[in-house]
Scaffold this active site. Structure first.
Site, mmCIF file in Angstrom:
data_model
loop_
_atom_site.group_PDB
_atom_site.id
_atom_site.type_symbol
_atom_site.label_atom_id
_atom_site.label_comp_id
_atom_site.label_asym_id
_atom_site.label_seq_id
_atom_site.Cartn_x
_atom_site.Cartn_y
_atom_site.Cartn_z
ATOM 1 C CG ASN A 203 -7.249 1.084 -0.242
ATOM 2 O OD1 ASN A 203 -7.673 0.202 -0.968
ATOM 3 N ND2 ASN A 203 -6.074 1.653 -0.414
ATOM 4 C CB ALA B 227 -12.891 4.057 1.479
ATOM 5 C CB SER B 228 -12.161 4.511 7.420
ATOM 6 O OG SER B 228 -11.251 3.422 7.467
ATOM 7 C CG ASP C 204 -1.938 1.003 1.322
ATOM 8 O OD1 ASP C 204 -2.441 1.391 0.259
ATOM 9 O OD2 ASP C 204 -2.282 1.421 2.444
ATOM 10 C CG ASP D 235 0.829 7.528 -3.558
ATOM 11 O OD1 ASP D 235 0.712 8.358 -4.486
ATOM 12 O OD2 ASP D 235 0.363 7.718 -2.425
ATOM 13 C CG HIS E 159 -5.231 8.383 3.433
ATOM 14 N ND1 HIS E 159 -4.698 9.009 2.344
ATOM 15 C CD2 HIS E 159 -5.332 7.079 3.111
ATOM 16 C CE1 HIS E 159 -4.476 8.108 1.392
ATOM 17 N NE2 HIS E 159 -4.854 6.928 1.835
HETATM 18 P P1 13P Z 1 -8.605 5.186 5.824
HETATM 19 O O1 13P Z 1 -7.675 6.065 6.612
HETATM 20 O O2 13P Z 1 -9.856 5.916 5.451
HETATM 21 O O3 13P Z 1 -8.893 3.889 6.499
HETATM 22 O O4 13P Z 1 -7.863 4.855 4.429
HETATM 23 C C1 13P Z 1 -6.990 3.756 4.338
HETATM 24 C C2 13P Z 1 -6.219 3.748 3.063
HETATM 25 O O5 13P Z 1 -6.509 4.427 2.104
HETATM 26 C C3 13P Z 1 -5.069 2.832 3.002
HETATM 27 O O6 13P Z 1 -4.365 2.979 1.808
HETATM 28 O O1 G3H Z 2 -3.189 4.939 3.552
HETATM 29 C C1 G3H Z 2 -2.354 4.770 4.438
HETATM 30 C C2 G3H Z 2 -2.521 3.713 5.429
HETATM 31 O O2 G3H Z 2 -3.503 4.072 6.359
HETATM 32 C C3 G3H Z 2 -1.221 3.315 6.060
HETATM 33 O O3 G3H Z 2 -0.747 4.214 7.008
HETATM 34 O O4 G3H Z 2 1.772 4.379 6.806
HETATM 35 O O5 G3H Z 2 0.620 4.748 9.005
HETATM 36 O O6 G3H Z 2 0.763 2.464 8.022
HETATM 37 P P1 G3H Z 2 0.685 3.943 7.739
HETATM 38 ZN ZN ZN Z 3 -4.416 5.024 1.079
#
Ligand code: 13P
Ligand code: G3H
Ligand code: ZN
Length: 319
Positions: free
Chosen positions: A259, A218-219, A87, A109, A184
């Site tokens: 996601n 998308a949470s 990711d 990305d 995010h």
């Molecule tokens: P959220 O912060 O909305 O859960 O998004 C997660 C995400 O896009 C991980 O790549």
């Molecule tokens: O989109 C990002 C994810 O929520 C990952 O975040 O780098 O803190 O693990 P992180």
């Molecule tokens: Zn993301």
């Protein structure tokens, strides 16, 4: 392919089936044994295809060997339709490292770079990844969220459909993350009235019928989890996410991957805080971590059913 020895699959077939069936595949982030076991168990219990997502920082946190030992130990079978996905990979090198380790899908990305540089880097990753039959996601647009809507840059931060079509044809990527109003983290919206830019999704689909589109950020940030956190010593003020009905609508359209990280972070934290606050005498980590693991499981099962609509979809993939 490196990933086949772990029983993993790439995202190609699962996205094709999701597009045809009007549902989405959940990409759930994990970063330790508890979140890994919970998300995997949720996919298995619901007979859903799933994407196990590991960010660059989560990869550093777990370490390459520990992560891949967990994957190997899970005994994943190809018919379970499970992808292991990097990711937000920010460089060619980290994508290549993930592919070498056994990831079946990577995201490059480069959305912060100028268009032509994003095309160049994303295209280079796609060329490398496809030699190993690994799927590639890239991103166009910037996820700034609704809070920037009144600034001059906000209009440009949404993905432009004609640029998206050019980007996909020049890079040969397998899926595209777009900016249509998600963002995010736990602070996405000022009120409940904002709507995602479904018109952008429609225009993209006209230009690239059924091309797999990805929603980051998308949470839905359930109020119940915010309340439990705040009632047990937390301080999350004005945390709001994306309404479930909007995510469902996107899943019925060309969005194939949704996601989720923050919702499970909140489920974990809410259960942990509650367990410790209500049982001040406990100090065995298994007691409160078991509560946290169960909460991530419950949240993931709920989102697979209520947001992704991907439960019991394995049959449609394997025939
Ligand atoms: P959220 O912060 O909305 O859960 O998004 C997660 C995400 O896009 C991980 O790549
Ligand atoms: O989109 C990002 C994810 O929520 C990952 O975040 O780098 O803190 O693990 P992180
Ligand atoms: Zn993301």
């Amino acid at each position: 392919m490196n990933y086949e020895r772990f029983g993993l699959v790439n995202t190609r077939e699962m996205f094709a089936a999701a597009n045809a069936g009007g549902y989405a595949i959940g990409a759930f982030n994990f970063y330790n044994m508890e979140t890994f076991a919970a998300i995997l168990a949720a996919a298995r219990a619901t007979h859903s295809p799933i994407i196990l997502a590991v960010s660059e920082s989560a990869l550093e946190y777990m370490g390459d060997k520990m992560l891949m030992a967990m994957i190997r130990g899970a005994g994943i079978q190809p018919h379970e339709q499970i992808a292991l996905h990097l990711d937000h990979g920010h460089s060619f090198d980290v994508c290549a490292r993930a592919i070498d380790l056994g990831f079946s899908s990577v995201m490059i990305d480069a959305s912060g770079l100028p268009f032509d540089e994003n095309v160049e880097l994303s295209g280079r990753v796609a060329e490398y990844a496809h030699k190993y039959n690994v799927s590639v996601e890239a991103e166009l647009g910037a996820l700034r969220g609704f809070e920037d809507e009144n600034t001059n840059s906000s209009v440009e931060s949404f993905t432009q459909p004609d640029q998206a079509a050019e980007f996909v044809s020049r890079t040969n990527i397998d899926s595209l993350a777009v900016a249509i109003g998600t963002s995010h983290g736990a602070y996405k919206r000022k009120s409940g009235n904002e709507t995602l830019r479904f018109d952008i999704l429609e225009k993209i689909n006209k230009l690239m019928p059924n091309f797999p589109i990805v929603l980051h950020g998308a949470s839905c940030i359930p109020d119940v989890l915010v309340d439990i956190i705040n009632q047990n010593g937390g301080a999350l003020k004005n945390a709001h996410g994306i309404p479930i009905d909007q995510l469902r609508r996107a899943a019925e359209m060309n969005v194939c991957k949704i996601n989720v990280d923050s919702d499970n972070r909140m489920a974990f934290t809410a259960a942990l805080r509650e367990a410790l606050h209500q049982n001040p005498e406990i100090f065995n980590p298994r007691e409160y971590l078991d509560a946290a693991k169960s909460a991530v499981y419950e949240n993931t099962v709920g989102e697979i059913i209520n947001i992704m609509n991907s439960a019991n979809r394995l049959v449609s993939v394997s025939g």
